[in-house]
Write an enzyme that holds these catalytic residues in place. Sequence first.
Site, PDB file in Angstrom:
ATOM      1  N   SER A 643       6.473  39.971  36.079  1.00 24.81           N
ATOM      2  CA  SER A 643       5.059  39.715  36.313  1.00 24.81           C
ATOM      3  C   SER A 643       4.492  38.769  35.250  1.00 24.81           C
ATOM      4  O   SER A 643       4.975  37.666  35.084  1.00 24.81           O
ATOM      5  CB  SER A 643       4.309  41.048  36.371  1.00 24.81           C
ATOM      6  OG  SER A 643       3.013  40.890  36.898  1.00 24.81           O
ATOM      7  N   ASP A 761       5.711  41.660  43.349  1.00 18.64           N
ATOM      8  CA  ASP A 761       5.710  41.943  41.907  1.00 18.64           C
ATOM      9  C   ASP A 761       6.911  42.805  41.500  1.00 18.64           C
ATOM     10  O   ASP A 761       7.153  43.870  42.066  1.00 18.64           O
ATOM     11  CB  ASP A 761       4.409  42.662  41.544  1.00 18.64           C
ATOM     12  CG  ASP A 761       4.125  42.629  40.051  1.00 18.64           C
ATOM     13  OD1 ASP A 761       5.048  42.899  39.268  1.00 18.64           O
ATOM     14  OD2 ASP A 761       2.978  42.327  39.674  1.00 18.64           O
TER      15      ASP A 761
END
Length: 905
Positions: A643, A761
């Site tokens: 991320s 993610d």
Amino acid sequence: MVSLSLLIAIIVVTGLLAGFRHYGSSRCRTVPFKIKSRSIEKTASTRLLGMSLEDAMKRYPLFNFYPGQSIREILSSWERVTYGNGETIAAPGFILQGLVEIWYREHLVCVKEKGSFLNGSMELLGYSTRGTKKARGSVEVLLIDASLVRDNIWYILFSMLRKSCIEIACRYFELESKLVEKETMKIKDDGQGHLDLFLSFLNEKLLLNLDDGKEILRRDIEARLIGRGETIKDSEESMDYIMYVVSGEILVLAGESAFVFGKGSVFGYFSLFFDLYSSIKIQAREDSSVLLCSSSVLLKFGLDEKKFDHSMLLDIDESLHIIDESAEWMRLLPGDMIAQKGDASKEIFYIGAGSVKSASRESSSGTVIGGKECIFGESWNESSIATRITDVVRIPSLLVDYFLERDKSFFKKYTKRLFESGNKANGKIVSIIPVGQYKDIESFSRKLKSAIGASSLLLSRRDVVEILARRAFDTTEEVRFMDYLTKMSRRYEIILIYVENEYSRLLRYLLNFSDVLLAVGTTFADIPEYNVYCRIEFVKIYEERRASDERSVKKSKKINHGPRYLESRKESFGQYDRVHHVLFPSKTMLFCSKDFQRLARSLLGKRIGLVLGGGGARGLAHIGVIQALEEEGIPIDCVGGTSMGAFIGALYAKECNNYHVFKQAKRFSRKMSNIWILLLDLTYPICSMFSGHAFNRSLHSIFGDGLIQDLWLEYFCITTNIVSYEEEVHRNGMVWRYVRASMGLCGYLPPICDNKKLLVDGGYLNNVPADVMMGMQVEKIITVDVGTVLENDHFDYGDTLSGFTILFNKFFGNKKFVTMEEIQYRLAYISTERKMKELEANGNIIMLRPDLGKYRTMDFKKFDEIVACGYQSTKNAIAKWKQEGTYDVLFFSLKKQTPKRRYSV
């Protein structure tokens, strides 16, 4: 008749001319050979069990006693004898067919099969055997003339004695105390000075015939005063000198035995010929004076293996003779299979020199393979092959059983040594070649040697030729060269050998001894093809620091319609296992050693990995962490993240410049905190709240169309594949797309489509991917966790909650409500928390957790505060490590190698 003769003459002349043309063309044109790295999963070339005569000739140096003979000549000229079941075999020989039992008194100590020698080294040296060899069934043996062996290949015969008998006896059967006891000698004082007494002893015992050289040798003998309790030689240190005690007493600790040498004693005769005292400890029992003379000095005066007194071995211990007759020394070629998965374990393999690789481990000199399987009667759980020329000694399980039965305490001592052996570090052999148009390989090699420091040895082509005495392709000289490399690898961590010509015949030769091949060039180029099992790494040379764009994908007008899928490793790296980017020579910097130090740490296995966790805006703290690490001189050799950690990590890996990271991250944060950019990207929220177009453009403007494999540092990022419900590790492909996928928070951004995968993610499955970094050959891993949520003082709102209530409270209240983005990250951290607890127990992983409790996931407008928080937290952590003394433990190996620096360069 004349016409027939004329026709024959024409044919002969034509053939000769064709031959000359072929010879001339081959002389003028270099035929390249390709170097191709082979994986251990592929079928190896030869298995050891039941080898044919042709295979055995290549792997037993003993067969070199009559070089040049073909298999047909050997079988036709040597005597072949067939023995019936139970017949005794008295002569030395090689088993062509059948099984032979070796008995010692009432004990069966070994069963040898097809493809093995019957005899040990002592039998070939002319001494009578202690064991009895009996045929099991019909056995065909190729008899060997022992006198022919002694006359032609004395060095190989001596190496056989050293490797398969003496070294094994000392390292794994604890007979070094017997050798110490046997070699104890005393010089009678006849009124001469101590130095003259020692010189006379050396001259007579070692048959040096000094004459005029005695005065020269006198200057090379070292006199040393040793205080009481002072250690002369510690365990695990090599010993290659002979010692004469002038006064005092010297204590020698060998296993569980202790020996005291007083005035006039001489100790260390065996150490001049064998490296067998590495496990003993020598210290002064009282204030003492000694004279030392090293083997390297004595070699100048004619010391060689032919002057060793073999009679000293005869009365040491009967076990020495049993080991000699049972154990076998072999010289494996790259790709030879030692054992195949599922095979029954009949032998233990001791690696004297070289390297053996399996799916889970790599074993180097001084280690044992198959010890556990042999003791507990298990099958091999994985296949093992030699990755370069490797000396192995085959120790039959029956021999181990004999010692277990003979000595009840042997099991404890043996297993202790068995598992201790795997912890010994040995030097790595690295061959360096130029590829493409690059020619300055000598300067590069010297710069690399300087970066590694005193723990490295640099050899040129000329040095290798001198070591080989210009007989590079003779088996005896190959054994000498292997012994030289083994000796040097115990002294140095890295042996660098550079060759100027990539098509050199010497390179083919060196590749068989190498652990790593470094190909150095300014552009990616194919290197010559030749099957090798060592690692092949490419070093790309630059004159200025910039992100490599040689293989970048051409820019597309439409960002969201560019290349969609991940490049395969083969397409990205071709033949190379790893790519290094090195600035040399620099146009902008007078002294640039940062990249060479990184390359040195990679070769030494001392790389430092940085793993950056996800956490939205909290991930901006990574910038401060990197700045603090740089100021403390802690290097970063490879980066990985998830991320926001993937984003910051990619920025740093791009140019290794934290100022660049700061500038680009601040620019990105401004866009993320700009309400108008976010509003313009809103879409109908069936898949996500935002279309992702603005987010994509922001990342593309930073990374362009660069590829992960072209980043300056080795890099990876993590995504979650919601099609296969698995995490994906991305080590190559377009940077911006996989960073974007790793930052794709569900509900906010749509998944990235990648070759029939939907990527979101990576924090949902692995928010701090230190486990991935552990598989990248790093010594220490620094992890930065910014996703942990420590505060749980949320308002109890009941069973329902209106967004308008939260909005109203934001302006007119002080209650704390949970938000959508916080829920997302708390969910992501559920699967990560278990991994984090496991990683905390690993001593090679350093955990950093900046205190970011007051910052939320979307607080990009607080950029400066968050960066400062990460910086200060890291500085405080490092100060604490130094105060507690753990800093030196963590980064001791970097102290002398990496200078402290203030700026990224």
